[in-house]
Every structure is written in structure tokens, then in C-alpha cells.
Design a protein around this motif. Structure first.
Motif, PDB file in Angstrom:
ATOM      1  N   LEU A  51      59.315  30.774 -56.535  1.00 48.50           N
ATOM      2  CA  LEU A  51      60.014  30.276 -55.350  1.00 48.50           C
ATOM      3  C   LEU A  51      59.984  28.755 -55.236  1.00 48.50           C
ATOM      4  CD1 LEU A  51      58.851  32.964 -52.777  1.00 48.50           C
ATOM      5  CD2 LEU A  51      61.123  32.736 -53.819  1.00 48.50           C
ATOM      6  N   HIS A  52      58.994  28.124 -55.837  1.00 43.67           N
ATOM      7  CA  HIS A  52      58.883  26.668 -55.783  1.00 43.67           C
ATOM      8  C   HIS A  52      59.319  26.008 -57.091  1.00 43.67           C
ATOM      9  CE1 HIS A  52      56.157  27.961 -52.501  1.00 43.67           C
ATOM     10  NE2 HIS A  52      56.808  26.991 -51.882  1.00 43.67           N
TER      11      HIS A  52
ATOM     12  N   GLU B   2      63.616  31.402 -50.422  1.00 41.94           N
ATOM     13  CA  GLU B   2      62.533  32.123 -49.748  1.00 41.94           C
ATOM     14  C   GLU B   2      62.925  32.623 -48.355  1.00 41.94           C
ATOM     15  OE1 GLU B   2      57.756  31.772 -48.822  1.00 41.94           O
ATOM     16  OE2 GLU B   2      58.809  30.048 -49.640  1.00 41.94           O
TER      17      GLU B   2
ATOM     18  N   VAL C 226      51.190  37.602 -56.886  1.00 42.89           N
ATOM     19  CA  VAL C 226      51.791  36.833 -55.800  1.00 42.89           C
ATOM     20  C   VAL C 226      51.848  35.352 -56.175  1.00 42.89           C
ATOM     21  CG1 VAL C 226      51.537  36.124 -53.381  1.00 42.89           C
ATOM     22  CG2 VAL C 226      51.099  38.498 -54.039  1.00 42.89           C
ATOM     23  N   SER C 227      50.859  34.859 -56.910  1.00 43.48           N
ATOM     24  CA  SER C 227      50.867  33.450 -57.317  1.00 43.48           C
ATOM     25  C   SER C 227      52.071  33.138 -58.210  1.00 43.48           C
ATOM     26  CB  SER C 227      49.558  33.074 -58.026  1.00 43.48           C
ATOM     27  OG  SER C 227      49.383  33.846 -59.194  1.00 43.48           O
ATOM     28  N   GLU C 228      52.481  34.122 -59.027  1.00 43.46           N
ATOM     29  CA  GLU C 228      53.663  33.897 -59.864  1.00 43.46           C
ATOM     30  C   GLU C 228      54.938  33.907 -59.017  1.00 43.46           C
ATOM     31  OE1 GLU C 228      55.378  35.057 -64.240  1.00 43.46           O
ATOM     32  OE2 GLU C 228      54.067  36.502 -63.264  1.00 43.46           O
ATOM     33  N   VAL C 229      54.971  34.728 -57.987  1.00 38.40           N
ATOM     34  CA  VAL C 229      56.097  34.713 -57.050  1.00 38.40           C
ATOM     35  C   VAL C 229      56.174  33.343 -56.382  1.00 38.40           C
ATOM     36  CG1 VAL C 229      57.061  35.698 -54.932  1.00 38.40           C
ATOM     37  CG2 VAL C 229      56.027  37.205 -56.634  1.00 38.40           C
ATOM     38  N   ASN C 230      55.026  32.824 -55.940  1.00 38.14           N
ATOM     39  CA  ASN C 230      54.993  31.490 -55.327  1.00 38.14           C
ATOM     40  C   ASN C 230      55.531  30.439 -56.290  1.00 38.14           C
ATOM     41  OD1 ASN C 230      53.935  32.084 -52.780  1.00 38.14           O
ATOM     42  ND2 ASN C 230      51.860  32.109 -53.579  1.00 38.14           N
ATOM     43  N   SER C 231      55.104  30.497 -57.531  1.00 35.51           N
ATOM     44  CA  SER C 231      55.575  29.538 -58.533  1.00 35.51           C
ATOM     45  C   SER C 231      57.075  29.673 -58.746  1.00 35.51           C
ATOM     46  CB  SER C 231      54.843  29.747 -59.860  1.00 35.51           C
ATOM     47  OG  SER C 231      53.478  29.462 -59.713  1.00 35.51           O
TER      48      SER C 231
ATOM     49  N   THR D 154      59.170  39.982 -48.777  1.00 36.58           N
ATOM     50  CA  THR D 154      58.079  39.022 -48.678  1.00 36.58           C
ATOM     51  C   THR D 154      57.527  38.768 -50.080  1.00 36.58           C
ATOM     52  OG1 THR D 154      56.404  40.725 -48.413  1.00 36.58           O
ATOM     53  CG2 THR D 154      57.444  39.883 -46.381  1.00 36.58           C
ATOM     54  N   LYS D 155      56.639  37.803 -50.195  1.00 35.59           N
ATOM     55  CA  LYS D 155      56.030  37.494 -51.495  1.00 35.59           C
ATOM     56  C   LYS D 155      55.277  38.702 -52.037  1.00 35.59           C
ATOM     57  CE  LYS D 155      55.619  32.638 -50.371  1.00 35.59           C
ATOM     58  NZ  LYS D 155      54.719  31.521 -50.098  1.00 35.59           N
ATOM     59  N   THR D 156      54.589  39.407 -51.162  1.00 36.53           N
ATOM     60  CA  THR D 156      53.830  40.587 -51.579  1.00 36.53           C
ATOM     61  C   THR D 156      54.762  41.695 -52.065  1.00 36.53           C
ATOM     62  OG1 THR D 156      52.133  40.036 -49.947  1.00 36.53           O
ATOM     63  CG2 THR D 156      52.101  42.274 -50.842  1.00 36.53           C
TER      64      THR D 156
END
Length: 71
Positions: free
Chosen positions: A42-43, A14, A35-40, A23-25
Motif C-alpha cells: 500500500l505504501h 488504501e 500484514v507487513s507485506e500488505v503495508n509495504s 482491511t489490511k488484515t
């Protein structure tokens, strides 16, 4: 001691992507995902198949996923 604290996670995915302007966006727009799938992603919370699919898409459009040899 301060250097050790400040550099923790510096070369994680990240922070590296953010340094390159992704960025995530921006990632969500480029990959046409939420964006929630990007967060998932990245984690490391996505199924392995989906993670590989997103990695392949990112590499295909030139997004740097791996740290350079000098880091």
C-alpha cells in the motif's frame, strides 16, 4: 477550504479498499501474506515484480484496485 482538506487522499488505494471492506488484515488473509507485506504494498515499498504479482492476484479474485470513472 474544509472540503479540500477532508478530500485529500480520499481516492488513494488504501481508503478505497477500506470502503469496500478490505482491511489490511483481510487482504493479508485473502492473499496469504503477512500484514507487513500488505503495508509495504500500500505504501509502494515492494519491488516492482512483487507489486505486480500482488496486483494480479487482487484483480483475479475481484478486489477493486482502480477508481471508477465517476470519481
Amino acid at each position: 477550504m474544509a472540503e479540500a482538506v477532508l478530500t485529500v487522499g480520499l481516492n488513494d488505494l488504501e481508503p478505497r479498499l477500506i470502503r469496500h471492506g478490505y482491511t489490511k488484515t483481510v487482504l493479508a488473509e485473502l492473499l496469504n501474506i503477512r500484514v507487513s507485506e500488505v503495508n509495504s504494498f500500500l505504501h509502494a515499498q515492494l519491488p516492482p515484480g512483487r507489486t505486480q504479482d500482488l496486483r494480479d492476484q487482487m484483480l483475479k479474485i475481484g478486489i477493486p484496485l482502480y477508481a471508477s470513472e465517476g470519481n
